[in-house]
Design a protein around this motif. Structure first.
Motif, PDB file in Angstrom:
ATOM      1  N   ALA A  11      -1.991   3.604  -3.726  1.00  0.00           N
ATOM      2  CA  ALA A  11      -2.386   4.954  -3.315  1.00  0.00           C
ATOM      3  C   ALA A  11      -3.699   5.401  -3.932  1.00  0.00           C
ATOM      4  CB  ALA A  11      -1.279   5.945  -3.670  1.00  0.00           C
ATOM      5  N   ASN A  12      -3.958   5.020  -5.200  1.00  0.00           N
ATOM      6  CA  ASN A  12      -5.188   5.501  -5.832  1.00  0.00           C
ATOM      7  C   ASN A  12      -6.441   4.929  -5.174  1.00  0.00           C
ATOM      8  OD1 ASN A  12      -4.944   2.890  -6.875  1.00  0.00           O
ATOM      9  ND2 ASN A  12      -4.368   3.592  -8.921  1.00  0.00           N
ATOM     10  N   ILE A  13      -6.329   3.735  -4.629  1.00  0.00           N
ATOM     11  CA  ILE A  13      -7.469   3.156  -3.906  1.00  0.00           C
ATOM     12  C   ILE A  13      -7.733   3.960  -2.640  1.00  0.00           C
ATOM     13  CG2 ILE A  13      -8.330   1.108  -2.714  1.00  0.00           C
ATOM     14  CD1 ILE A  13      -6.607  -0.578  -4.585  1.00  0.00           C
ATOM     15  N   LYS A  14      -6.672   4.351  -1.944  1.00  0.00           N
ATOM     16  CA  LYS A  14      -6.846   5.154  -0.731  1.00  0.00           C
ATOM     17  C   LYS A  14      -7.477   6.505  -1.051  1.00  0.00           C
ATOM     18  CE  LYS A  14      -5.685   4.079   2.810  1.00  0.00           C
ATOM     19  NZ  LYS A  14      -6.368   3.327   3.880  1.00  0.00           N
ATOM     20  N   VAL A  15      -7.134   7.085  -2.195  1.00  0.00           N
ATOM     21  CA  VAL A  15      -7.761   8.346  -2.596  1.00  0.00           C
ATOM     22  C   VAL A  15      -9.260   8.148  -2.771  1.00  0.00           C
ATOM     23  CG1 VAL A  15      -7.922  10.104  -4.396  1.00  0.00           C
ATOM     24  CG2 VAL A  15      -5.684   9.256  -3.705  1.00  0.00           C
ATOM     25  N   PRO A  51       0.801  -1.235   0.000  1.00  0.00           N
ATOM     26  CA  PRO A  51       0.000   0.000   0.000  1.00  0.00           C
ATOM     27  C   PRO A  51       0.827   1.275   0.000  1.00  0.00           C
ATOM     28  CG  PRO A  51      -0.091  -1.088   2.151  1.00  0.00           C
ATOM     29  CD  PRO A  51       0.553  -2.055   1.203  1.00  0.00           C
ATOM     30  N   ARG A  52       2.100   1.200   0.377  1.00  0.00           N
ATOM     31  CA  ARG A  52       2.950   2.387   0.317  1.00  0.00           C
ATOM     32  C   ARG A  52       3.441   2.671  -1.095  1.00  0.00           C
ATOM     33  NH1 ARG A  52       7.103   2.013   5.488  1.00  0.00           N
ATOM     34  NH2 ARG A  52       5.539   2.059   7.155  1.00  0.00           N
ATOM     35  N   TYR A  54      -5.912  11.473  -9.324  1.00  0.00           N
ATOM     36  CA  TYR A  54      -6.973  11.373 -10.326  1.00  0.00           C
ATOM     37  C   TYR A  54      -7.107   9.990 -10.956  1.00  0.00           C
ATOM     38  CZ  TYR A  54      -7.874  16.419 -10.446  1.00  0.00           C
ATOM     39  OH  TYR A  54      -8.248  17.704 -10.119  1.00  0.00           O
ATOM     40  N   SER A  55      -6.093   9.144 -10.857  1.00  0.00           N
ATOM     41  CA  SER A  55      -6.141   7.882 -11.601  1.00  0.00           C
ATOM     42  C   SER A  55      -7.284   6.982 -11.146  1.00  0.00           C
ATOM     43  CB  SER A  55      -4.797   7.151 -11.502  1.00  0.00           C
ATOM     44  OG  SER A  55      -4.481   6.814 -10.171  1.00  0.00           O
ATOM     45  N   GLY A  56      -7.533   6.922  -9.839  1.00  0.00           N
ATOM     46  CA  GLY A  56      -8.644   6.107  -9.365  1.00  0.00           C
ATOM     47  C   GLY A  56      -9.984   6.617  -9.867  1.00  0.00           C
ATOM     48  N   PHE A  57     -10.135   7.933  -9.941  1.00  0.00           N
ATOM     49  CA  PHE A  57     -11.357   8.548 -10.464  1.00  0.00           C
ATOM     50  C   PHE A  57     -11.565   8.156 -11.925  1.00  0.00           C
ATOM     51  CE2 PHE A  57     -13.363  12.752 -11.958  1.00  0.00           C
ATOM     52  CZ  PHE A  57     -14.655  12.285 -11.754  1.00  0.00           C
ATOM     53  N   VAL A  58     -10.481   8.167 -12.715  1.00  0.00           N
ATOM     54  CA  VAL A  58     -10.576   7.754 -14.119  1.00  0.00           C
ATOM     55  C   VAL A  58     -10.971   6.289 -14.218  1.00  0.00           C
ATOM     56  CG1 VAL A  58      -9.200   7.292 -16.194  1.00  0.00           C
ATOM     57  CG2 VAL A  58      -9.042   9.500 -15.054  1.00  0.00           C
ATOM     58  N   TYR A  59     -10.346   5.432 -13.423  1.00  0.00           N
ATOM     59  CA  TYR A  59     -10.693   4.015 -13.456  1.00  0.00           C
ATOM     60  C   TYR A  59     -12.159   3.804 -13.071  1.00  0.00           C
ATOM     61  CZ  TYR A  59      -5.633   3.243 -13.603  1.00  0.00           C
ATOM     62  OH  TYR A  59      -4.303   3.252 -13.949  1.00  0.00           O
ATOM     63  N   ASP A  60     -12.621   4.575 -12.110  1.00  0.00           N
ATOM     64  CA  ASP A  60     -14.021   4.477 -11.706  1.00  0.00           C
ATOM     65  C   ASP A  60     -14.943   4.862 -12.862  1.00  0.00           C
ATOM     66  OD1 ASP A  60     -16.123   4.195  -9.569  1.00  0.00           O
ATOM     67  OD2 ASP A  60     -16.421   6.307 -10.029  1.00  0.00           O
ATOM     68  N   MET A  61     -14.614   5.951 -13.573  1.00  0.00           N
ATOM     69  CA  MET A  61     -15.437   6.367 -14.710  1.00  0.00           C
ATOM     70  C   MET A  61     -15.411   5.338 -15.838  1.00  0.00           C
ATOM     71  SD  MET A  61     -15.011  10.519 -15.054  1.00  0.00           S
ATOM     72  CE  MET A  61     -13.223  10.606 -15.029  1.00  0.00           C
ATOM     73  N   LEU A  62     -14.329   4.560 -15.919  1.00  0.00           N
ATOM     74  CA  LEU A  62     -14.222   3.521 -16.940  1.00  0.00           C
ATOM     75  C   LEU A  62     -14.880   2.214 -16.513  1.00  0.00           C
ATOM     76  CD1 LEU A  62     -10.522   4.068 -18.096  1.00  0.00           C
ATOM     77  CD2 LEU A  62     -12.605   4.665 -19.352  1.00  0.00           C
ATOM     78  N   TYR A  71      -7.328  -1.855  -9.598  1.00  0.00           N
ATOM     79  CA  TYR A  71      -6.562  -0.609  -9.707  1.00  0.00           C
ATOM     80  C   TYR A  71      -5.058  -0.859  -9.684  1.00  0.00           C
ATOM     81  CZ  TYR A  71     -10.750   2.309  -8.976  1.00  0.00           C
ATOM     82  OH  TYR A  71     -11.954   2.937  -9.102  1.00  0.00           O
ATOM     83  N   THR A  72      -4.567  -1.579  -8.693  1.00  0.00           N
ATOM     84  CA  THR A  72      -3.131  -1.857  -8.629  1.00  0.00           C
ATOM     85  C   THR A  72      -2.694  -2.813  -9.744  1.00  0.00           C
ATOM     86  OG1 THR A  72      -3.219  -1.500  -6.233  1.00  0.00           O
ATOM     87  CG2 THR A  72      -1.221  -2.505  -7.116  1.00  0.00           C
ATOM     88  N   PRO A  73      -3.486  -3.843 -10.088  1.00  0.00           N
ATOM     89  CA  PRO A  73      -3.122  -4.670 -11.238  1.00  0.00           C
ATOM     90  C   PRO A  73      -2.988  -3.883 -12.545  1.00  0.00           C
ATOM     91  CG  PRO A  73      -4.685  -5.860  -9.888  1.00  0.00           C
ATOM     92  CD  PRO A  73      -4.576  -4.485  -9.303  1.00  0.00           C
TER      93      PRO A  73
END
Length: 446
Positions: A274-278, A269-270, A383-391, A398-400
């Motif tokens: 990180a994008n999941i934590k966001v 997680p370090r 922002y990457s997690g937000f993009v993945y969510d929109m997709l 997310y990490t994979p």
């Protein structure tokens, strides 16, 4: 089993007592903990010609820069803005040191398409046999098992390593998506569907194709994901998983073991989570901030995070700041354009507005609370997690997806380490152990 369970607490206390090294000892013996000095600068452990990160000029913080093989990342992303195969072209650049001409790019893409095939029944016999929510572990198991299907798995000649790296780069999306479908079917009791890759589609397109029940996606979606892959595929030799790649490579280990080790590092997680934590932090914010257009209320929530009174109570605003960059993360600046395009296409402008409010207010709160003046800015994970969510990409992936991008960088560094034929990487640890006299023969008889 009962003995193991009951004795763990006592054993743990012994570990805490005997393995705790006083923080002051690191300064006393001039040991740079985490291979970083007190100002956050990394200890130089090697040389690379693959990429460069710039965060300071003339000793002062500057807007961050990221370079791949002599090209600024902005130039590369803009070069392929209308090309759905940006990730593939930059993979060629990272591996071979040159941007491909159109004909060479077409040939390379065809090679990856041909390699995008798993051994017969591999999906059924390996991926589906042990479904797990931890897709990174599923992928790591699959990587190690692929070695059993390779007659030259232990051969570390350059040509063979290149072949292995290209095959892994090609199948990584399948290992990730199929692993998720196995988990989703057996653990979440959802429908099972396994699509084959489309030989005419890019890596980004195939990720979306393999993931979705109808296999359909738009060009805007594919471009946004392609941009994410380009921005995540390489970040210098010092990040934890890439350094792991070079350490394991230097020992003479095989490609499968090396990439599996890098996966194990990235899943921490370090590093890669990180994008999941966001996303989790933003969920918590939506739940606790009544008026999400009120800057004062949002800032109050962020200050409570810093005071360890909200969210996970660790005092961190996730997605803010970076171990290397100070004034700005160039990847975040570039990615934001795609975030805005995708948010408009998906009707998620209100969500984007909330992210942008946090992007503005969080650095202010951090600077005021901790008196940090060198600069605090959002990083690419904001922002990457937000993009993945929109997709429509589930959080388990997310990490994979990060790994799907980064395996290109890992491969480039493995090859550079092999070509350089350097020494085995073996840093020193200074012992502060006190020598003790034995207390007699306590050998157990039996």
């Amino acid at each position: 089993m009962n003995l193991i369970q009951t004795d763990m607490q006592g054993y743990s206390e012994m570990c805490r007592k005997n393995d705790c090294i006083p923080e002051g000892d690191y300064q006393k013996y001039e040991v740079k903990r985490g291979l970083r000095d007190l100002s956050g600068q990394g200890v130089v452990a090697g040389l690379t010609n693959i990429s460069k990160i710039v965060a300071f000029r003339d000793g002062k913080p500057c807007d961050g820069e990221l370079w791949y093989r002599g090209y600024k990342i902005e130039e590369l992303v803009h070069r392929y803005v209308n090309n759905l195969y940006g990730y593939e072209n930059l993979t060629y650049l990272l591996l071979f040191g040159e941007l491909p001409e159109e004909a060479e790019a077409g040939k390379f893409i065809s090679i990856l398409e041909e390699a995008r095939e798993l051994p017969t029944n591999f999906t059924r016999d390996v991926i589906m046999k042990a479904p797990t929510r931890d897709i990174m572990n599923s992928m790591t198991r699959s990587i190690l098992t692929l070695a059993s299907y390779d007659e030259k798995s232990q051969n570390t000649d350059l040509e063979n390593v290149l072949r292995q790296c290209l095959q892994l780069i090609a199948v990584f999306p399948m290992l990730a998506i199929y692993g998720y479908h196995a988990y989703n079917h057996y653990e979440n009791l959802q429908s099972m569907y396994i699509h084959r890759p489309d030989p005419e589609a890019s890596t980004a397109g195939n990720i979306l194709r393999l993931l979705r029940p109808d296999s359909r996606y738009t060009e805007v979606e594919a471009k946004a994901l392609d941009a994410a892959l380009m921005l995540h595929m390489e970040h210098g030799g010092g990040n934890n998983s890439t350094f792991t790649t070079r350490v394991v490579t230097s020992s003479g280990s095989d490609t499968y073991a090396t990439i599996a080790a890098a996966m194990s590092s990235l899943k921490g997680p370090r590093h890669g989570g990180a994008n999941i934590k966001v996303m989790e932090m933003m969920d918590d914010l939506r739940e606790k901030v009544r008026d999400q257009q009120d800057d004062d209320e949002i800032r109050s929530y962020l200050e409570k995070i810093l005071d360890k009174k909200e969210f996970d109570r660790k005092g961190l605003i996730y997605g803010m700041g970076h171990a290397v960059y100070s004034l700005s993360d160039p990847r975040e600046r570039l990615f934001k354009k795609y975030v805005q395009l995708l948010a408009k296409a998906k009707g998620r402008e209100e969500d984007l507005e909330l992210y942008m409010r946090v992007e503005k207010l969080a650095p202010e709160a951090i600077r005021d609370r901790f008196r940090i003046y060198k600069g605090v800015s959002p990083n690419v994970d904001f922002y990457s997690g937000f993009v993945y969510d929109m997709l429509g990409i589930p959080r388990e992936l997310y990490t994979p997806i990060f790994a799907v991008a980064r395996v290109a960088g890992w491969s480039a560094h493995r090859i550079e380490e092999i070509v350089g034929q350097g020494k085995i990487i073996r840093p020193a640890y200074r012992s502060i152990m006190e020598e003790r006299q034995g207390s007699g023969d306590q050998t157990r008889e039996g």
